[in-house]
Design a protein around this motif. Structure first.
Motif, short mmCIF file in Angstrom:
data_model
loop_
_atom_site.label_atom_id
_atom_site.label_comp_id
_atom_site.label_asym_id
_atom_site.label_seq_id
_atom_site.Cartn_x
_atom_site.Cartn_y
_atom_site.Cartn_z
N THR A 186 0.86 -1.23 0.03
CA THR A 186 0.00 0.07 -0.04
C THR A 186 0.86 1.29 0.01
OG1 THR A 186 0.14 0.20 2.37
CG2 THR A 186 -1.76 -1.16 1.28
N GLY A 187 0.07 2.40 -0.15
CA GLY A 187 0.91 3.71 -0.03
C GLY A 187 1.72 3.96 -1.23
N VAL A 273 5.96 1.30 -9.48
CA VAL A 273 4.93 0.65 -9.97
C VAL A 273 4.02 1.48 -10.77
CG1 VAL A 273 5.21 -1.12 -8.14
CG2 VAL A 273 3.46 0.66 -7.89
N THR A 274 3.41 0.87 -11.73
CA THR A 274 2.27 1.65 -12.59
C THR A 274 0.85 1.55 -12.31
OG1 THR A 274 2.59 -0.02 -14.23
CG2 THR A 274 4.21 1.88 -14.66
N ASN A 275 0.75 0.57 -10.99
CA ASN A 275 -0.48 0.37 -10.91
C ASN A 275 -0.44 0.49 -9.21
OD1 ASN A 275 -2.93 -1.07 -9.79
ND2 ASN A 275 -3.69 -1.15 -11.83
N VAL A 276 -1.38 1.19 -8.63
CA VAL A 276 -1.05 1.40 -6.97
C VAL A 276 -1.61 0.22 -6.26
CG1 VAL A 276 -1.32 3.87 -7.09
CG2 VAL A 276 -3.28 2.31 -6.79
N ASN A 277 -2.21 -0.70 -7.02
CA ASN A 277 -2.72 -2.11 -6.37
C ASN A 277 -1.82 -3.12 -6.45
OD1 ASN A 277 -5.27 -0.96 -5.20
ND2 ASN A 277 -5.80 -0.99 -7.50
N THR A 278 -0.54 -2.86 -6.82
CA THR A 278 0.70 -3.85 -7.05
C THR A 278 1.39 -4.14 -5.87
OG1 THR A 278 0.95 -3.33 -9.47
CG2 THR A 278 2.81 -4.44 -8.36
N ASP A 279 1.64 -5.43 -5.49
CA ASP A 279 2.23 -5.77 -4.23
C ASP A 279 3.67 -6.17 -4.88
OD1 ASP A 279 0.21 -5.52 -2.84
OD2 ASP A 279 -0.36 -7.87 -2.92
#
Length: 290
Positions: A186-187, A273-279
């Motif tokens: 997150t974040g 990252v290009t997507n904020v929901n990436t882990d």
């Protein structure tokens, strides 16, 4: 001829002797037998001089074995290599003053001669630095570490600081930690190294390391991931928008990658990252380049 031969015997410079040999081969006026004897004797002299120089150089290489104690390297003490065995605790090797004439162009090789449990920290005489090349950057470090048995480095005094002069080489961690080192789920701020990205410090690597080999994986909503060494202003802070394709770490259809990651002098890299929901999951490093 005896005077010429005596002069050659007195020569200490092999190159001059070789030049005289060429002269005798081409210009001297004497009978063939005498010339042949002279050429043979001069060739033997040159070979003996070369052998003597090699033996003399080998004999002048002095190693000081230091057992389980801190050590201050002295000015002009004649030692070329300091082999320290930190058998029961971490130890320190303090370098001499590089600004003194006796230490100008002096090479010092330091080796961790222990069993791998304890490290050796190199420290300067005063406020001088250990200068290390990383790509086209020259780092100025206030210390340098040798953390495993057999690790070594070589520095030369340039009149101001100590310059690392041996080529970097790969070191394998003897017992790398298992499992994930650190994760971020997150974040995020999409397409941003800082402050909305992920900064990782590879503190397992010794000070003076320029790169690590490690495994990084992604989960959640997978996306294109970028990497740079921390603070590298040659790579845009918004890598996707700036099409920094040379620094793509993974594309959206990649799950895991093992790679080499160049670090800043404080052992850090940055990930965007290009997507904020990436882990993003970073494992413990398995090798370091120093």
């Amino acid at each position: 001829m005896s005077t010429l031969y005596q002069r050659i015997i007195e020569l200490s410079d092999t190159e001059i002797a070789i030049s005289l040999l060429h002269y005798l081969e081409s210009d001297i006026s004497t009978d063939g037998k005498t010339k042949k004897v002279l050429l043979s004797e001069i060739s033997d002299l040159i070979n003996a001089t070369i052998r003597g120089a090699i033996i003399s150089e080998a004999r002048s290489y002095n190693v000081n074995n230091v057992n389980n104690t801190n050590y201050n390297i002295l000015d002009g003490d004649g030692y070329n290599e300091i082999n320290i065995n930190p058998s029961s605790a971490n130890r320190e090797a303090k370098f001499p003053d590089p600004t003194l004439a006796v230490n100008l162009n002096r090479k010092l090789k330091i080796r961790n001669g222990g069993n791998g449990t304890h490290k050796i920290t190199l420290t300067p005489f005063a406020a001088e630095t250990f200068n290390v090349m990383s790509g086209n950057e020259e780092w100025t470090l206030s210390s340098f570490e040798l953390i495993q048995a057999g690790d070594w480095c070589e520095f030369i005094g340039n009149g101001t600081n100590w310059i690392k002069c041996n080529e970097p080489y790969w070191h394998k961690f003897n017992n790398p930690a298992t499992g994930a080192k650190v994760s971020k789920t997150t974040g995020w701020t999409a397409d941003q190294f800082t402050p909305g990205g992920f900064e990782i410090t590879f503190s397992e690597a010794p000070i003076g390391s320029i790169a690590v080999r490690d495994v990084i994986s992604q989960g959640g909503t997978q996306s294109t991931i970028f990497y740079r060494k921390s603070g590298d202003t040659n790579i845009s802070n918004t890598p996707s928008g700036s099409s920094e394709l040379s620094h793509v770490l993974m594309f959206s259809d990649d799950d895991v990658i093992q790679g080499v990651y160049w670090m800043s002098s404080d052992l850090k890299i940055q990930i965007a990252v290009t997507n904020v929901n990436t882990d993003v999951n970073v494992q413990y490093p398995i090798e370091y380049l120093q």
